[in-house]
Design a protein around this motif. Structure first.
Motif, PDB file in Angstrom:
ATOM      1  N   THR A   1     -20.928  28.113 -44.774  1.00 33.37           N
ATOM      2  CA  THR A   1     -20.484  28.101 -46.380  1.00 33.37           C
ATOM      3  C   THR A   1     -19.095  28.533 -46.471  1.00 33.37           C
ATOM      4  O   THR A   1     -18.760  29.682 -45.908  1.00 33.37           O
ATOM      5  CB  THR A   1     -21.429  28.977 -47.089  1.00 33.37           C
ATOM      6  OG1 THR A   1     -21.578  30.448 -46.365  1.00 33.37           O
ATOM      7  CG2 THR A   1     -22.960  28.626 -47.446  1.00 33.37           C
ATOM      8  N   CYS A   2     -18.239  27.616 -47.077  1.00 36.74           N
ATOM      9  CA  CYS A   2     -16.753  28.010 -47.334  1.00 36.74           C
ATOM     10  C   CYS A   2     -16.467  29.205 -47.925  1.00 36.74           C
ATOM     11  O   CYS A   2     -17.069  29.407 -49.196  1.00 36.74           O
ATOM     12  CB  CYS A   2     -15.993  26.817 -47.696  1.00 36.74           C
ATOM     13  SG  CYS A   2     -15.943  25.260 -46.729  1.00 36.74           S
ATOM     14  N   GLY A   3     -15.936  30.158 -47.461  1.00 36.64           N
ATOM     15  CA  GLY A   3     -15.543  31.377 -48.077  1.00 36.64           C
ATOM     16  C   GLY A   3     -14.408  31.581 -48.865  1.00 36.64           C
ATOM     17  O   GLY A   3     -13.849  30.636 -49.201  1.00 36.64           O
TER      18      GLY A   3
ATOM     19  N   GLU B   1      -9.549  25.609 -40.063  1.00 35.92           N
ATOM     20  CA  GLU B   1     -10.393  26.928 -39.690  1.00 35.92           C
ATOM     21  C   GLU B   1     -11.601  26.708 -39.908  1.00 35.92           C
ATOM     22  O   GLU B   1     -12.410  27.256 -38.943  1.00 35.92           O
ATOM     23  CB  GLU B   1      -9.671  28.124 -40.597  1.00 35.92           C
ATOM     24  CG  GLU B   1     -10.506  27.925 -42.081  1.00 35.92           C
ATOM     25  CD  GLU B   1      -9.714  29.236 -42.987  1.00 35.92           C
ATOM     26  OE1 GLU B   1      -8.697  29.301 -43.111  1.00 35.92           O
ATOM     27  OE2 GLU B   1     -10.582  30.076 -43.267  1.00 35.92           O
ATOM     28  N   CYS B   2     -12.159  25.926 -40.871  1.00 30.07           N
ATOM     29  CA  CYS B   2     -13.428  25.881 -41.128  1.00 30.07           C
ATOM     30  C   CYS B   2     -14.036  25.106 -39.810  1.00 30.07           C
ATOM     31  O   CYS B   2     -15.267  25.371 -39.346  1.00 30.07           O
ATOM     32  CB  CYS B   2     -13.886  25.198 -42.375  1.00 30.07           C
ATOM     33  SG  CYS B   2     -13.533  26.379 -43.983  1.00 30.07           S
ATOM     34  N   SER B   3     -13.554  23.804 -39.595  1.00 34.86           N
ATOM     35  CA  SER B   3     -14.134  23.143 -38.358  1.00 34.86           C
ATOM     36  C   SER B   3     -13.958  24.241 -37.090  1.00 34.86           C
ATOM     37  O   SER B   3     -15.198  24.160 -36.240  1.00 34.86           O
ATOM     38  CB  SER B   3     -13.138  22.084 -37.972  1.00 34.86           C
ATOM     39  OG  SER B   3     -13.244  21.005 -39.320  1.00 34.86           O
TER      40      SER B   3
ATOM     41  N   VAL C   1     -11.224  16.381 -50.492  1.00 39.16           N
ATOM     42  CA  VAL C   1     -10.144  16.708 -49.810  1.00 39.16           C
ATOM     43  C   VAL C   1     -10.740  17.729 -48.597  1.00 39.16           C
ATOM     44  O   VAL C   1     -10.767  17.281 -47.283  1.00 39.16           O
ATOM     45  CB  VAL C   1      -8.866  17.498 -50.161  1.00 39.16           C
ATOM     46  CG1 VAL C   1      -7.841  17.649 -49.336  1.00 39.16           C
ATOM     47  CG2 VAL C   1      -8.435  16.695 -51.650  1.00 39.16           C
ATOM     48  N   HIS C   2     -11.068  19.000 -48.716  1.00 37.26           N
ATOM     49  CA  HIS C   2     -11.334  20.046 -47.709  1.00 37.26           C
ATOM     50  C   HIS C   2     -12.542  19.429 -46.841  1.00 37.26           C
ATOM     51  O   HIS C   2     -12.422  19.407 -45.714  1.00 37.26           O
ATOM     52  CB  HIS C   2     -11.554  21.364 -48.532  1.00 37.26           C
ATOM     53  CG  HIS C   2     -11.909  22.646 -47.451  1.00 37.26           C
ATOM     54  ND1 HIS C   2     -11.038  22.892 -46.460  1.00 37.26           N
ATOM     55  CD2 HIS C   2     -12.927  23.374 -47.236  1.00 37.26           C
ATOM     56  CE1 HIS C   2     -11.494  23.627 -45.828  1.00 37.26           C
ATOM     57  NE2 HIS C   2     -12.639  24.196 -46.453  1.00 37.26           N
ATOM     58  N   HIS C   3     -13.658  19.365 -47.490  1.00 41.38           N
ATOM     59  CA  HIS C   3     -14.752  18.792 -46.586  1.00 41.38           C
ATOM     60  C   HIS C   3     -14.557  17.533 -45.932  1.00 41.38           C
ATOM     61  O   HIS C   3     -14.927  17.287 -44.923  1.00 41.38           O
ATOM     62  CB  HIS C   3     -15.917  18.691 -47.353  1.00 41.38           C
ATOM     63  CG  HIS C   3     -16.465  20.507 -47.554  1.00 41.38           C
ATOM     64  ND1 HIS C   3     -17.439  20.537 -48.720  1.00 41.38           N
ATOM     65  CD2 HIS C   3     -15.983  21.462 -47.293  1.00 41.38           C
ATOM     66  CE1 HIS C   3     -17.663  21.900 -48.502  1.00 41.38           C
ATOM     67  NE2 HIS C   3     -16.792  22.596 -47.831  1.00 41.38           N
TER      68      HIS C   3
ATOM     69  N   ASN D   1     -11.857  16.139 -44.836  1.00 39.20           N
ATOM     70  CA  ASN D   1     -10.950  16.467 -43.769  1.00 39.20           C
ATOM     71  C   ASN D   1     -11.663  17.318 -42.499  1.00 39.20           C
ATOM     72  O   ASN D   1     -11.213  17.092 -41.403  1.00 39.20           O
ATOM     73  CB  ASN D   1      -9.605  17.291 -44.051  1.00 39.20           C
ATOM     74  CG  ASN D   1      -8.698  16.551 -45.092  1.00 39.20           C
ATOM     75  OD1 ASN D   1      -8.946  15.386 -45.227  1.00 39.20           O
ATOM     76  ND2 ASN D   1      -7.764  17.127 -45.910  1.00 39.20           N
ATOM     77  N   GLU D   2     -12.722  18.219 -42.985  1.00 43.64           N
ATOM     78  CA  GLU D   2     -13.378  19.196 -41.973  1.00 43.64           C
ATOM     79  C   GLU D   2     -14.048  17.834 -41.132  1.00 43.64           C
ATOM     80  O   GLU D   2     -14.234  18.214 -40.001  1.00 43.64           O
ATOM     81  CB  GLU D   2     -14.067  20.009 -42.656  1.00 43.64           C
ATOM     82  CG  GLU D   2     -13.810  21.362 -43.087  1.00 43.64           C
ATOM     83  CD  GLU D   2     -14.772  22.237 -43.457  1.00 43.64           C
ATOM     84  OE1 GLU D   2     -15.791  22.312 -42.991  1.00 43.64           O
ATOM     85  OE2 GLU D   2     -14.545  22.924 -44.635  1.00 43.64           O
ATOM     86  N   ILE D   3     -14.745  16.998 -42.080  1.00 46.09           N
ATOM     87  CA  ILE D   3     -15.701  16.175 -41.260  1.00 46.09           C
ATOM     88  C   ILE D   3     -14.792  15.229 -40.276  1.00 46.09           C
ATOM     89  O   ILE D   3     -14.974  15.058 -39.158  1.00 46.09           O
ATOM     90  CB  ILE D   3     -16.330  15.211 -42.126  1.00 46.09           C
ATOM     91  CG1 ILE D   3     -17.662  16.051 -43.143  1.00 46.09           C
ATOM     92  CG2 ILE D   3     -16.953  13.853 -41.410  1.00 46.09           C
ATOM     93  CD1 ILE D   3     -17.931  15.226 -44.079  1.00 46.09           C
TER      94      ILE D   3
HETATM   95 ZN   LIG Z   1     -14.314  25.158 -45.654  1.00 41.27          ZN
END
Ligand SMILES: [Zn+2]
Length: 465
Positions: free
Chosen positions: A28-30, A223-225, A248-250, A252-254
């Motif tokens: 879970t993104c904090g 950072e999340c990845s 955007v964020h997720h 890009n994480e994927i």
């Molecule tokens: Zn995140």
């Protein structure tokens, strides 16, 4: 009973089972700890907490990670703007570290007040260990040919990743520069994003590290990845965040995770909708954000907000108003006062009502679960029987019903004790013909909503209308 969750990857409710038999990996993104969390952020964390509780009720062990962003999150999503941490530090005349530790603590306090059980694993992006993990991930992407360098950083080439933007259904061909507010002319495509940013030449950043590409700091998405892969493995079961993380964020994480590992990053993505205020989005950048403290200042119990949030499905927009919160407060108070009058439950463990479990397992339909809950509160079953069910359901709602109703019960009990003691004192005063004192005590008892009636047999108490 099968658990169905709406998966943003497939755009439908899918039956959820984890990869491992009994264990769910959940990321879970904090928070970005440069300011207080606003009520909209907190809505997402409440949703994630409910999800965790539902997984547990379904018999799973949950291995959850929530990151703390204390570096690299820029003031806009287009890789320009200022680092939010450094901005916060300047605003308050403190160091970035001081800002980070202060607002991390504030977040932990909010979570506690809202009965959000936070995971044991809460890695900080700026920790040396995770900076290393981020650098290593960028190195892998570089080796695989997904990156390019500009004068201000290392970027991910989004056109090299075949399914870029698939989850968000982005219309890449028509996505104009500007739609992502990119002021960066060196970026090859508007959807490319920074993996590593160089420290500016003309001023010293508070937080910066050596890297194979030069001194600088990691981009926010990496950072999340890095943390998810390091703590939970290349493929995780569920990844959550707010709906604003989706495009955007997720996305890009994927892209960066799957480009690096060649494996599916997360099997499920779940997104909580926005909290609106006066029909507009609540957000720090919109300047209309309310914090949990704003509610406390108006004497609202934080759990009233949790009750309010449970009243809407997590995938529906929810409009906040003081009026609506007041209604939640009344309903919550009524509930506690009902429960305080009930007897202690007869059994320890209560099976869930089928309808309740069906609602909960249907993509966390909390409004329906709450309605079923109230039905049970109002049935003709004995209070001891109902109590067992109510407490079991509260394992999902997390409204502290047992604790709160017990507190109220004790208070009422104490009031009775107090009044009994006052009555006795008055009786003694009367016997000693100290009528002034007896009248004083009568007045004190009346203030507590009761009337004293003197009879030959002694004093009686009556409820004052
Ligand atoms: Zn995140």
């Amino acid at each position: 009973m099968k658990l169905r969750l709406y998966n943003s990857l497939t755009h439908q409710k899918d039956i959820f089972t984890p990869r491992q038999k009994n264990k769910v990996s959940l990321y879970t993104c904090g928070p970005t700890v440069y300011n207080y969390a606003h009520l909209g952020n907190l809505r997402t964390y409440i949703f994630e907490d409910v999800l965790r509780r539902v997984l547990i009720v379904n018999g799973y062990e949950v291995d959850q990670v929530m990151n703390i962003t204390d570096v690299g999150h820029l003031t806009d999503d287009g890789d320009s703007g200022e680092d939010k941490m450094e901005k916060g530090a300047r605003r308050e005349g403190k160091t970035a570290q001081e800002i980070a530790s202060f607002y991390t603590q504030a977040f932990l306090d909010d979570a506690l007040a809202l009965n959000i059980v936070l995971p044991k694993k809460m890695p900080h992006a700026a920790d040396k260990k995770y900076i290393e993990a981020q650098i290593n991930l960028i190195k892998t992407l570089e080796q695989k040919g997904y990156t390019y360098q500009t004068s201000d950083g290392v970027y991910f080439d989004s056109t090299k990743f075949k399914d870029y933007g698939k989850m968000a259904q982005l219309d890449i061909a028509n996505l104009q520069e500007g739609a992502r507010v990119s002021k960066n002319k060196e970026k090859h495509h508007p959807t490319d994003f920074a993996l590593w940013k160089f420290s500016p030449q003309d001023k010293k950043r508070q937080m910066e590290w050596q890297s194979p590409w030069g001194i600088g700091f990691p981009g926010w998405h990496i950072e999340c990845s890095a943390m998810a892969i390091k703590e939970l493995g290349k493929t995780i079961d569920i990844h959550c965040g707010g709906i604003d993380h989706l495009p955007v964020h997720h996305t890009n994480e994927i892209a960066q995770s799957e480009a690096a590992t060649g494996k599916q990053f997360s099997r499920f993505f779940l997104h909580a909708e926005h909290l609106l205020i006066n029909e507009g989005r609540m957000g720090k950048s919109e300047g209309n954000f309310l914090t949990l403290q704003s509610l406390k200042d108006k004497k609202f119990d934080p759990l009233t907000y949790r009750y309010f949030v449970l009243g809407a499905h997590y995938r529906s927009k929810l409009n906040f108003s003081w009026e609506a919160l007041k209604n939640s407060q009344q309903a919550y108070d009524k509930l506690i006062s009902n429960l305080a009058g009930w007897e202690t439950p007869t059994m320890e463990n209560q099976d869930y009502d089928e309808r309740f479990l069906a609602a909960v397992n249907d993509d966390l339909n909390m409004p329906k679960a709450l309605a079923i809950f109230w039905d049970i509160v109002k049935t003709n079953l004995t209070s001891a029987q109902k109590m067992a069910q109510v407490f079991a359901m509260d394992k999902i709602f997390g409204l502290s019903l047992q604790e709160k109703s017990q507190q109220l019960k004790t208070k009422i009990g104490q009031a009775q004790e107090e009044i009994r003691a006052l009555l006795q004192e008055r009786e003694t005063a009367r016997q000693m013909k100290n009528f002034q004192r007896a009248d004083e005590i009568r007045f004190q008892i009346e203030k507590r909503g009761l009337l004293v009636e003197d009879t030959k047999e002694g004093s009686l108490l009556k409820i004052k209308d």
